[in-house]
Write an enzyme that holds these catalytic residues in place. Sequence first.
Site, mmCIF file in Angstrom:
data_model
loop_
_atom_site.group_PDB
_atom_site.id
_atom_site.type_symbol
_atom_site.label_atom_id
_atom_site.label_comp_id
_atom_site.label_asym_id
_atom_site.label_seq_id
_atom_site.Cartn_x
_atom_site.Cartn_y
_atom_site.Cartn_z
ATOM 1 N N ASP A 122 0.865 -1.170 0.000
ATOM 2 C CA ASP A 122 0.000 0.000 0.000
ATOM 3 C C ASP A 122 0.911 1.233 0.000
ATOM 4 O OD1 ASP A 122 -2.260 1.635 0.216
ATOM 5 O OD2 ASP A 122 -2.270 1.522 2.402
ATOM 6 N N ASP A 124 -0.176 5.120 1.249
ATOM 7 C CA ASP A 124 -0.406 5.980 2.413
ATOM 8 C C ASP A 124 -0.429 5.168 3.704
ATOM 9 O OD1 ASP A 124 -1.267 8.880 1.382
ATOM 10 O OD2 ASP A 124 -2.106 7.390 0.013
ATOM 11 N N ASP A 326 -1.889 -0.828 5.667
ATOM 12 C CA ASP A 326 -2.336 -0.316 6.967
ATOM 13 C C ASP A 326 -3.834 -0.075 7.061
ATOM 14 O OD1 ASP A 326 -2.225 2.039 5.190
ATOM 15 O OD2 ASP A 326 -2.675 3.145 7.018
#
Length: 382
Positions: A122, A124, A326
């Site tokens: 991922d 961000d 996250d």
Amino acid sequence: MDLKTSNSPVIADPLPKLALPSAVMTYTTPTSFPSTGLYLNTPKKKPLPGKIEEVRAAGWLDLMLASSPPRKRQTKDFANDVQADELDLLYRNWVVNHPSALTSFEDIANLARGKRLALFLDYDGTLSPIVDNPENAVMSDEMRSAVKHVASLFPTAIISGRSRDKVFDFVKLTELYYAGSHGMDIMGPVRKSDSSGQHVECIRSNDSEGKEVNLFQPASEFLPMISEVYKKLGESIKDIDGARMEDNKFCVSVHYRNVAPHDYGEVHQRVTAVLKNYPCLRLTHGRKVLEVRPVIDWNKGKAVEFLLESLGLCGKEDVLPIYVGDDKTDEDAFKVLRANNIGFGILVSSVPKDTDAFYSVRDPAEVMEFLKKLASWKEEST
């Protein structure tokens, strides 16, 4: 997933061959639902009685309030210190079931020995910190170097909720594969042979260096609708202090990280009011962001499967995919790896969360340390 006593995931059954449909819906009116292919056969929602609608809105408000833990503040307040101690205890208990990928690296290395790794990341909150202004989520040079290094050793892809072009502008690495809009905009490799399995329809193109690539955009027919909704939502929330819109091509993000908590309900109410006229779109939730997406059966987990197939790594017993993320949207990828018992997820979180990831790290700094360890291990073992 069967587990060894060493807390390592057991990789047994390979990922089944993809048989992804290629049909896409023609954009006509926002009330038409196809019943086959990638599109979710979701009936048009009937208006709910007032009380039930209030309960559902309250549930969304609770979700918005809880979506991202408050930043730690330096304080001498005793109550806050006690609360921090309790949270730390909860985290340490949680890590027993989701061990650190750093302290458990020897187990991961043993699992990876003799296998071909494929790495999915991922952006961000994983490669860059979560910041108040999404435009400032800049990747550090050290992180970029770490990602570039692992990409020289394993097939590596970034799968983000942001638009593919925007993620590339942040990362600036041509060695990677990119999937934007939660996997609805993928630039992947061209298979040497397409003799096995049924493949989705891709657009043959060239990347910035002239290399031949495949573009896969399963929601392309939704673009006019997404553009229309982006404009309407922008008008609707423009007077809410701190609310910010982001056009991610195949989805629209409404960021409320800088909105006062007492205005969260207003943000949600205005977004849902616009979406009532677009039943082909759905509302999902991330870290301090509401996201509007097409109602199709596609997510980051499907993107992982697609990329594995494109890379010629699908159905191979000597392949080990690893996904690091996250956000709640990364859970779709964690579930794919766990359900098919072919790889594992690493959740980036400093607080306990329900997750299908097997391992964990606290923050992007630990992600970078893990990537460096992985690269060093690979070079030492060859």
